[in-house]
Design a protein around this motif. Structure first.
Motif, PDB file in Angstrom:
ATOM      1  N   VAL A 193     127.207 -97.580  22.091  1.00 43.37           N
ATOM      2  CA  VAL A 193     125.998 -98.223  22.611  1.00 43.37           C
ATOM      3  C   VAL A 193     125.004 -97.190  23.121  1.00 43.37           C
ATOM      4  N   ALA A 194     125.493 -96.006  23.456  1.00 42.84           N
ATOM      5  CA  ALA A 194     124.573 -94.981  23.930  1.00 42.84           C
ATOM      6  C   ALA A 194     125.163 -93.631  23.591  1.00 42.84           C
ATOM      7  N   GLY A 195     124.340 -92.627  23.691  1.00 41.06           N
ATOM      8  CA  GLY A 195     124.851 -91.274  23.545  1.00 41.06           C
ATOM      9  C   GLY A 195     124.904 -90.784  22.117  1.00 41.06           C
ATOM     10  N   LEU A 196     124.138 -91.419  21.240  1.00 39.26           N
ATOM     11  CA  LEU A 196     124.137 -90.928  19.872  1.00 39.26           C
ATOM     12  C   LEU A 196     123.209 -89.742  19.710  1.00 39.26           C
ATOM     13  N   GLU A 197     122.409 -89.450  20.746  1.00 38.92           N
ATOM     14  CA  GLU A 197     121.482 -88.330  20.652  1.00 38.92           C
ATOM     15  C   GLU A 197     122.273 -87.033  20.664  1.00 38.92           C
ATOM     16  N   LYS A 198     121.555 -85.966  20.676  1.00 37.47           N
ATOM     17  CA  LYS A 198     122.122 -84.661  20.324  1.00 37.47           C
ATOM     18  C   LYS A 198     123.481 -84.384  20.948  1.00 37.47           C
ATOM     19  N   ASP A 199     123.557 -84.304  22.272  1.00 36.47           N
ATOM     20  CA  ASP A 199     124.877 -83.956  22.795  1.00 36.47           C
ATOM     21  C   ASP A 199     125.220 -84.706  24.069  1.00 36.47           C
ATOM     22  N   ASP A 200     124.803 -85.968  24.159  1.00 36.70           N
ATOM     23  CA  ASP A 200     125.233 -86.768  25.298  1.00 36.70           C
ATOM     24  C   ASP A 200     126.674 -87.207  25.095  1.00 36.70           C
ATOM     25  N   ASP A 201     127.283 -87.619  26.234  1.00 37.71           N
ATOM     26  CA  ASP A 201     128.601 -88.205  26.103  1.00 37.71           C
ATOM     27  C   ASP A 201     128.431 -89.624  25.578  1.00 37.71           C
ATOM     28  N   PRO A 202     129.121 -89.986  24.537  1.00 39.43           N
ATOM     29  CA  PRO A 202     128.915 -91.318  23.973  1.00 39.43           C
ATOM     30  C   PRO A 202     129.562 -92.405  24.833  1.00 39.43           C
ATOM     31  N   ILE A 203     128.950 -93.560  24.847  1.00 36.57           N
ATOM     32  CA  ILE A 203     129.506 -94.728  25.535  1.00 36.57           C
ATOM     33  C   ILE A 203     129.698 -95.801  24.478  1.00 36.57           C
ATOM     34  N   PHE A 204     130.852 -96.459  24.539  1.00 39.88           N
ATOM     35  CA  PHE A 204     131.165 -97.405  23.480  1.00 39.88           C
ATOM     36  C   PHE A 204     131.177 -98.827  23.992  1.00 39.88           C
ATOM     37  N   ASN A 205     130.847 -99.703  23.104  1.00 41.91           N
ATOM     38  CA  ASN A 205     130.920-101.130  23.381  1.00 41.91           C
ATOM     39  C   ASN A 205     132.396-101.530  23.420  1.00 41.91           C
ATOM     40  N   ASP A 206     132.808-102.225  24.499  1.00 44.23           N
ATOM     41  CA  ASP A 206     134.234-102.539  24.559  1.00 44.23           C
ATOM     42  C   ASP A 206     134.554-103.894  23.922  1.00 44.23           C
ATOM     43  N   ASP A 207     133.599-104.468  23.271  1.00 42.83           N
ATOM     44  CA  ASP A 207     133.872-105.703  22.528  1.00 42.83           C
ATOM     45  C   ASP A 207     134.407-105.344  21.151  1.00 42.83           C
ATOM     46  N   TRP A 208     135.639-105.723  20.911  1.00 48.75           N
ATOM     47  CA  TRP A 208     136.273-105.347  19.635  1.00 48.75           C
ATOM     48  C   TRP A 208     135.586-106.042  18.468  1.00 48.75           C
TER      49      TRP A 208
END
Lengths: 343, 389
Positions: A193-208
């Protein structure tokens, strides 16, 4: 490396009968299949709740395998696993690489394949050989590696664990490869859901339910051309030759009299008119050379007794085998199409 | 938490790695200096390990570089040593085996590459060993040694790396995948194992030779088919193929191809670069290497013959002929074998005295037999030799 765990129990005259009927024109297989037809198989996918993707495949001869695919998020630099110096360290030194390793297309070791077979040690030659062969096919075209990149500093690490449930009656390569194919097709990775930019830590959607399939069934239209080539994981086919004839999906008895055994890895090609993509070819030691009749018949070839051939295979046969796998409308395409139905 | 001592930082640290002072662009990357259908020069010598029943040493030529002062620019080399132990009886506990059991082992020396290798073989080494076994099993005439085994052990003293060091340091790997260097190593392993098996006097239907070909692409050039690729010479390797080739039978015992093989024929137009062309070029490389192999085996055998002193006087006395006549027969026989014609197997008249000579001077017969082994691969001929072993 012994391709089959136990030596053949067929007598020399039985082998001779088998060899003769298989080298006829047209050949007669013991189960009356045509040379290119496969045995029926049973498959199910998405059966392991704790894996990102899974499949179970059961061949008609009773061999069965389960594959679980798990993904882990890993830092791309950090402590180098294979090479001491990586992109991060270079940046420390002040040199800005315009494109880091992560952006380029991934690394082979991000995909890890392990094979477990009952009664075989982990370091057994056959187990190692099988794992390497399946891994080689998966990483050959770079499509899978490129999908594992999250951003410059993070990537997915994919563990593909292959478990053979039945004792290895026949050479289990096609079974394991097809099961891994189905498992990868059913694999979903959590949607970022976030963090796809250069070198951020990615955050994932927890909805499977929102997870993104690793191999989307319809490629996104924006980059359709680039991604189509690797839209499906590759499969490995086992091909044998007896005399001038070529057979697919050999049974245990047919393997025992094979002159040559070849594993061919193919994947679907970008355009629908071309041949399939050929990713890897490996010869495998024919099990006939290990059978006891190989020695008993060594001195004099009697009438009605079969003796395995010495030497290798001719290039013409090798070409014909590979050609049959990759040709448009050939066996490889048929198998890929058939497996599509399971997902 | 230990409060009595000074603790290190939490979470661990990574050892510092320093970027190279010069950027990758200043280095002239190594270029292939030989032609597309030229292989590197090969050094091959048999019989260097006296304790083994057969051995060989293999080295690929390292072209001199003009910037050899820098460690990062060293051209990778390939050095292999192979020992063959056996045929020797299987241990009592082993189950009955009707034929020679072949076991192969390929090991990188810990110092073989820049990255240190452990002592336990990893999966890529075991994979190489499995490939080598496939290549050799087809040529061994195994049923002549029931209940025995032979070990082929290859040590990689210096192994090729996949890409030049400065390219790694600069991080511009361009998505290169590993494993291309393995293919050259396998090809060398096949050739060196073949030489060592011949040195050990184990009957084979032919010598099997390794050959590699690859489809490579330079940044601003179309794809090209080259023989014997050196991974660090090429910007991008699309596909590569190793084969184990039997020239006298025109057969292939081992094939290992990987990469994007069919796709590379796109847009070529003039020269097709599919799988067929790749295999054919690999065969070309093998044929070129075979001359080196045959020459090395001949040299090794000649050295053995020179080393053995033949007592022609005693032979003459045993055969009731003059000493000079015995010597003449020996040299005539040897010459006939060395002429190398398949039909030049000794005639019956020549064979009989030699057979008897064997009782007197078995050493020279043993060496002469070696010559025969490699020149004459007829199975029936080899059958009588097998007994002498």
């Amino acid at each position: 490396m012994a391709p089959t765990a136990q030596p053949t129990i067929l007598s020399p005259s039985e082998l001779s009968y088998l060899y003769t009927s298989l080298s006829l024109n047209p050949p007669i297989r013991p189960d009356a299949r045509s040379p290119t037809s496969f045995r029926p198989l049973v498959a199910e996918t998405d059966l392991l709740p704790t894996a990102n993707g899974s499949a179970r495949l059961c061949f008609a001869d009773g061999t069965e395998a389960i594959v679980g695919v798990k993904g882990e998020v890993e830092r791309t630099g950090g402590v180098g696993k294979q090479i001491g110096i990586r992109e991060d360290d270079v940046e420390m030194g002040g040199i800005e690489g315009e494109e880091g390793t992560g952006g380029a297309g991934g690394e082979d070791w991000w995909v890890e394949v392990t094979v477990d077979m009952p009664g075989q040690r982990d370091d057994d030659a056959m187990v190692v050989f099988l794992a390497q062969m399946i891994h080689e096919g998966l990483v050959a075209d770079g499509g899978l590696r490129a999908r594992l990149v999250i951003n410059r500093r993070w990537h997915w690490r994919l563990y593909i664990d292959i478990l053979l449930l039945s004792p290895p009656h026949t050479y289990p390569l096609p079974l394991l490869s097809l099961t891994a194919h189905l498992a990868l097709l059913s694999t979903c990775l959590p949607a970022p859901v976030a963090g796809l930019e250069k070198d951020d830590d990615p955050i994932f959607n927890d909805d499977w339910d929102a997870a993104i399939p690793l191999y989307p069934s319809t490629p996104p239209s924006s980059k359709a051309k680039a991604n189509l080539s690797a839209a499906r994981p590759p499969i490995t086919l086992l091909v044998i030759s007896v005399g001038d004839n070529i057979f697919f999906d050999p049974s245990h008895a047919e393997l025992a009299v094979a002159d040559a055994v070849v594993a061919v890895t193919v994947a679907s090609s970008p355009s629908s008119t071309d041949d399939l993509n050929l990713l890897a070819v490996r010869t495998i030691d024919p099990p006939s050379r290990l059978s006891s009749s190989a020695a008993e018949m060594g001195q004099a070839v009697e009438e009605g007794a079969w003796k395995p051939k010495k030497g290798g295979m001719s290039r013409t046969v090798l070409r014909k085998m590979v050609g049959m796998c990759v040709a448009r409308g050939g066996v490889g395409e048929e198998v890929l199409g058939g497996l599509e139905g399971f997902t | 938490m230990d409060r009595r001592r000074v603790n290190g930082p939490p979470g661990g640290t990574t050892p510092p790695c320093y970027a190279s002072t010069s950027s990758g662009k200043t280095h002239p990357s190594s270029k292939r200096t030989r032609g597309a259908n030229e292989i590197r020069k090969i050094f091959l010598k048999t019989g260097l390990t006296p304790s083994a029943s057969g051995s060989a040493y293999f080295e690929l030529e390292t072209p001199p570089t003009n910037h050899s002062n820098s460690l990062t620019n060293r051209t990778p080399a390939l050095k292999l040593t192979c020992t063959v132990h056996g045929p020797r009886p299987l241990p009592r506990s082993a189950p009955f085996s009707p034929q020679l059991l072949l076991s192969t082992r390929v090991k990188f020396a810990p110092f073989a590459a820049r990255q240190r290798r452990g002592y336990i073989p990893d999966s890529s080494e075991r994979d190489l060993a499995a490939h080598l076994e496939t290549a050799l099993r087809g040529v061994l005439i195994g049923e002549r040694w029931p209940k025995s085994g032979v070990d082929v052990v290859i040590t990689v003293l210096e192994g090729e790396e996949d890409c030049p060091w400065h390219a790694l340091a600069a991080g511009n790997q361009n998505g290169r995948t590993g494993g291309w260097g393995m293919m050259s190593i396998l090809s060398g392993c096949i050739t060196v194992a073949s030489a060592a098996l011949t040195d050990a006097g184990i009957d084979c239907v032919d010598v099997v030779i390794g050959g590699v070909a690859a489809i490579v692409r330079q940044p601003a050039a179309p794809a090209q088919l080259v023989l014997d690729p050196c991974p660090s010479d090429h910007e991008e390797i699309i596909a590569a193929c190793v084969i184990g080739y039997l020239q006298s039978r025109d057969e292939v015992t081992e094939t290992w191809a990987k990469g994007n093989i069919t796709a590379s024929s796109d847009g070529m137009g003039t020269t097709p670069m599919g799988f067929d062309a790749l295999v054919d070029q690999a065969v070309e490389a093998a044929v070129a290497a075979r001359r080196v192999l045959v020459e090395a085996i001949r040299e090794g055998t000649e050295a053995k013959i020179q080393g053995s002193q033949i007592d022609f006087h005693a032979i003459g006395a045993a055969l009731n002929i003059k000493e000079n006549a015995a010597r003449m027969r020996f040299y005539r026989l040897r010459k006939a074998i060395e002429e190398g014609e398949p039909g030049a197997t000794p005639t019956k008249a020549a064979t009989t005295p030699t057979k008897r000579k064997k009782d007197q001077a078995n050493s020279d017969e043993g060496s002469a037999k070696k010559v025969k082994d490699e020149e004459v691969v007829d199975e029936a001929e080899g059958g009588e030799e097998g007994e002498g072993n």
